[in-house]
Design an enzyme around this catalytic site. Structure first.
Site, short mmCIF file in Angstrom:
data_model
loop_
_atom_site.label_atom_id
_atom_site.label_comp_id
_atom_site.label_asym_id
_atom_site.label_seq_id
_atom_site.Cartn_x
_atom_site.Cartn_y
_atom_site.Cartn_z
N GLY A 49 4.37 -0.66 -60.13
CA GLY A 49 4.60 -1.73 -59.16
C GLY A 49 4.61 -1.18 -57.75
N ASP B 11 15.69 -11.41 -56.29
CA ASP B 11 14.23 -11.30 -56.39
C ASP B 11 13.75 -11.90 -57.71
OD1 ASP B 11 11.67 -10.68 -55.54
OD2 ASP B 11 11.72 -8.64 -56.36
#
Length: 716
Positions: free
Chosen positions: A21, A135
């Site tokens: 990521g 998030d």
């Protein structure tokens, strides 16, 4: 970073890299202490060099390690190896919710409801432990193979928002709350907003706001109203839409105040789709107003700064972002509007002074007018009294008619009805309607799939109900996946819009994990969203058998016992034995109870009886051949007959076979082998046989024999 085979902290063995990521790389590893597979998330070097960030990251990760819930990815350990910081987590086999939506498109509302209940349940536990995710997005939610959803990446957002982290690392801004986009304080209600956006995407297959860059999307979260999901898909239940709209209110105080409250509404809706859920209450605070975009505001945003992609939407220390400049321009614009309002209030005070001077002049005129009006009213009253009696009945009829015309209608339920029946019912109830049509695999063609006004809702004049009529299932071509690998076949079918079901079977012709057949067949048409079943090869089947215990059996019986379990008799050898009777099995080459492949041969050793004394130097042996067959005897089911085979040499008789046999044992082979018998001479020998039933009756006449015996002299 880490390489395959590396051992971390003398405990974790790196197996392979499974993902990467913006901020970290994820590896599959094996914990040799607890003997289990885990996931290791390792921070990229550019973040590991930021001491402040690493400290916050570790604190938040340790906090997340205290969370335990079936819908949260468990955190096991936090550590550092040669400057690389990592988190050890539960390894979940599956795909992210984002990938799931990309593969399947918008989800059926029942699936979306199941998913959001699981996600919210996990977040509820985190909030109870005072841990805010910050998030939440489909990329941070894993759909495991058994259908369980797990939320991951707790703590990373909080650590990131306290440091200078680029938005490209933090990921999409499509799910952040307005207060996060402004850079303001965020709490549990910020997570609730993100949950609402995630549910929106599951129901519609899209996010509510799209823009050219992060700044544009963030401003939309602050200023723009979300298009209700049912405007895209009217089949979405109203209750579920209300939950979405309440969770995504601009003002935090108008959202669900806790995840427990949102979860309660979700479960209430699951029990009763007509339940009153998701109602937005009146705001009690006004500390985060929703901004309506005017032309002047848009001009202020455009002129604030050149917009670039990749700008962080989170607070950055000692750094002014484009969003900061845009917000500053908006605040300046509102300050100007406040000054204009002050000028307007000054003008209104002047006008009020002028109006007070006019009031004195008009007061006298109003008094004279009142006297005249009183006289006129008296005349009118006389006329009315005369006409009241005559018109009473007419007034009563008129009132009843008016009441009938103003009668309030209530919506009826027409879902599941044929179009003709539904239309007739609506017209009979005097309800206006409009008809739309759409494909649907769950409803037959011509059936009402949904209505946008719930049963029992009061209808006012001008209200129209929209009903969606099914066009039946949309038929599309089925890809031909025979001969393709399991993974390739599943990908092709899912991409085409089908649900995949798998069966497995053994095959000698098709290699393992390759599709043998499919239903329906390739190149035919089937309903979009229907199930295609593929049969995948498990390779050649290896059948096994358990070796029976053959000891003390005759050769014939041993051969039959092996045949019964699909094994074969191998080599037959002989040796003397002081304990095992002559003609019986002493040993076998494969121990009893052993599993072997069907068709395997088992060797046996037959007893020759006791070994003769050494004084004998000359002996005679007899060799036998031939069969004993059933010519006319009719066996009962499971019946055994006793067969006796005797070697006759002169006046001496030697019994060779004296045992019971079933119908399937015939013909019985008279084995060709040599046997030493005391008293044998070189005389001619013959084989005599007899057969008796279980009652001892002689039934030899129903059997025939081709047995022969030969006597040979053996010198030792």
């Amino acid at each position: 970073m880490f390489e395959k085979g590396m051992i971390i902290q003398n405990r974790y063995e790196i197996i392979e890299e499974v993902g990467s990521g913006g901020m970290s790389v994820v590896y599959k590893a094996k914990c040799h202490v607890l003997n289990r597979y885990v996931a290791m998330k390792v921070l990229k070097p550019e973040f590991a060099d930021d001491t402040s960030f690493v400290n916050k990251f570790r604190i938040e990760a340790q906090s997340a390690a205290g969370l335990s819930h079936p819908n949260i990815v468990n955190v096991y350990d936090v550590g550092e190896e040669n400057g690389f910081y990592y988190i050890v987590m539960e390894l979940v086999e599956g795909i992210t919710l984002k990938e799931y939506i990309q593969q399947n498109g918008r989800l059926p509302y029942q699936t979306a409801l199941d998913f959001i209940v699981q996600i919210t349940a996990g977040i509820e536990v985190a909030h109870e432990h005072h841990t805010i995710h910050r998030d939440i997005k489909p990329q941070n939610i894993i759909v495991s193979r058994n259908g369980t959803l797990k939320v991951t990446d707790f703590g990373i957002a909080k650590a990131a928002t306290s440091n200078t982290i680029a938005s490209s690392a933090m990921g999409s801004v499509h799910y952040i709350s307005p207060e996060q986009a402004r850079g303001g304080y965020s709490d549990e209600r910020s997570d609730i907003y993100s949950l609402g956006i995630t549910l929106y995407e599951m129901l519609t297959g899209r996010v509510p706001f799209e823009g050219e860059n992060n700044v544009t999307v963030a401003l939309m979260h602050i200023q723009s109203e979300i298009i209700p999901p049912r405007e895209y898909y009217p089949d979405i239940p109203i209750g579920l839409e209300r939950i979405v709209l309440k969770a995504t209110q601009k003002k935090p105080e108008r959202r669900y105040l806790t995840t427990s409250a949102m979860l309660s509404d979700l479960r209430k809706f699951a029990m009763d789709p007509n339940a009153e859920v998701g109602m937005v209450g009146v705001a009690v605070m006004d500390n985060s107003p929703t901004i309506q975009i005017s032309e002047e505001e848009l001009a202020a945003i455009k002129s604030a700064a050149p917009v670039q992609t990749g700008i962080s939407m989170f607070p950055i220390q000692e750094h002014n972002t484009e969003l900061d400049e845009a917000n500053a321009a908006l605040e300046s614009l509102y300050d100007d509007e406040d000054e204009e309002e002050d000028d307007i209030f000054d003008d209104e005070e002047s006008e009020n002074d002028e109006k007070s001077e006019l009031d004195a002049k008009t007061e006298k005129m109003l008094t004279i007018g009142a006297i005249i009006a009183t006289v006129l009213i008296g005349i009118v009253l006389i006329i009315l009294i005369v006409s009241i009696t005559n018109s009473f009945k007419d007034k009563k009829v008129e009132k009843e008619t008016t009441a009938t015309e103003n009668q309030i209608h209530k919506m009826i339920d027409v879902v599941g009805k044929e179009e003709e029946d539904a239309v007739a019912a609506l017209e009979a109830a005097d309800i206006d309607y409009v008809i739309e049509r759409a494909y649907d695999s769950k409803f037959a063609e011509g059936i009402v799939m949904s209505q946008d006004i719930l049963e029992g809702t009061e209808l006012k004049e001008g209200d129209k109900v929209k009903i969606i009529i099914s066009k039946g299932a949309e038929m599309i071509a089925v890809p031909d996946v025979v001969g393709k690998s399991r993974e390739e076949a599943a990908t092709l079918l899912k991409s085409a819009g089908f649900v995949v079901d798998e069966d497995e079977e053994y095959s000698e012709d098709v290699e393992e994990d390759v599709v043998i057949s499919q239903t329906p067949n390739g190149a035919t048409d089937a309903a979009k969203g229907s199930t295609v079943t593929i049969v995948v090869s498990k390779g050649e089947e290896v059948k096994v058998a358990v070796v029976p215990d053959l000891k003390k059996m005759t050769v014939t019986n041993a051969e039959q016992a092996l045949s019964d379990v699909n094994l074969k008799l191998g080599n037959v050898s002989q040796e003397y034995s002081d304990t095992i009777k002559e003609g019986k099995v002493i040993s076998q080459s494969i121990a009893s109870g052993t599993e072997v492949k069907e068709g395997t041969a088992v060797d046996i050793t037959i007893s020759k009886g006791k070994k003769p004394t050494e004084e004998k130097t000359v002996s005679y042996t007899a060799s036998f051949s031939g069969t004993i067959s059933n010519s006319s005897y009719s066996f009962e089911e499971g019946e055994l007959v006793k067969v006796t085979l005797t070697l006759r040499v002169g006046d001496a008789n030697y019994v060779l076979i004296d045992d019971y046999f079933s119908e399937g044992a015939f013909p019985i082979a008279i084995a060709s082998y040599a046997a030493d018998k005391e008293g044998l001479t070189s005389q001619d020998a013959s084989l005599l046989y007899s057969v008796k039933d279980e009652s001892g009756n002689d039934i030899t006449g129903s059997f025939t024999s081709s047995g022969k015996a030969t006597i040979k002299k053996v010198e030792q």
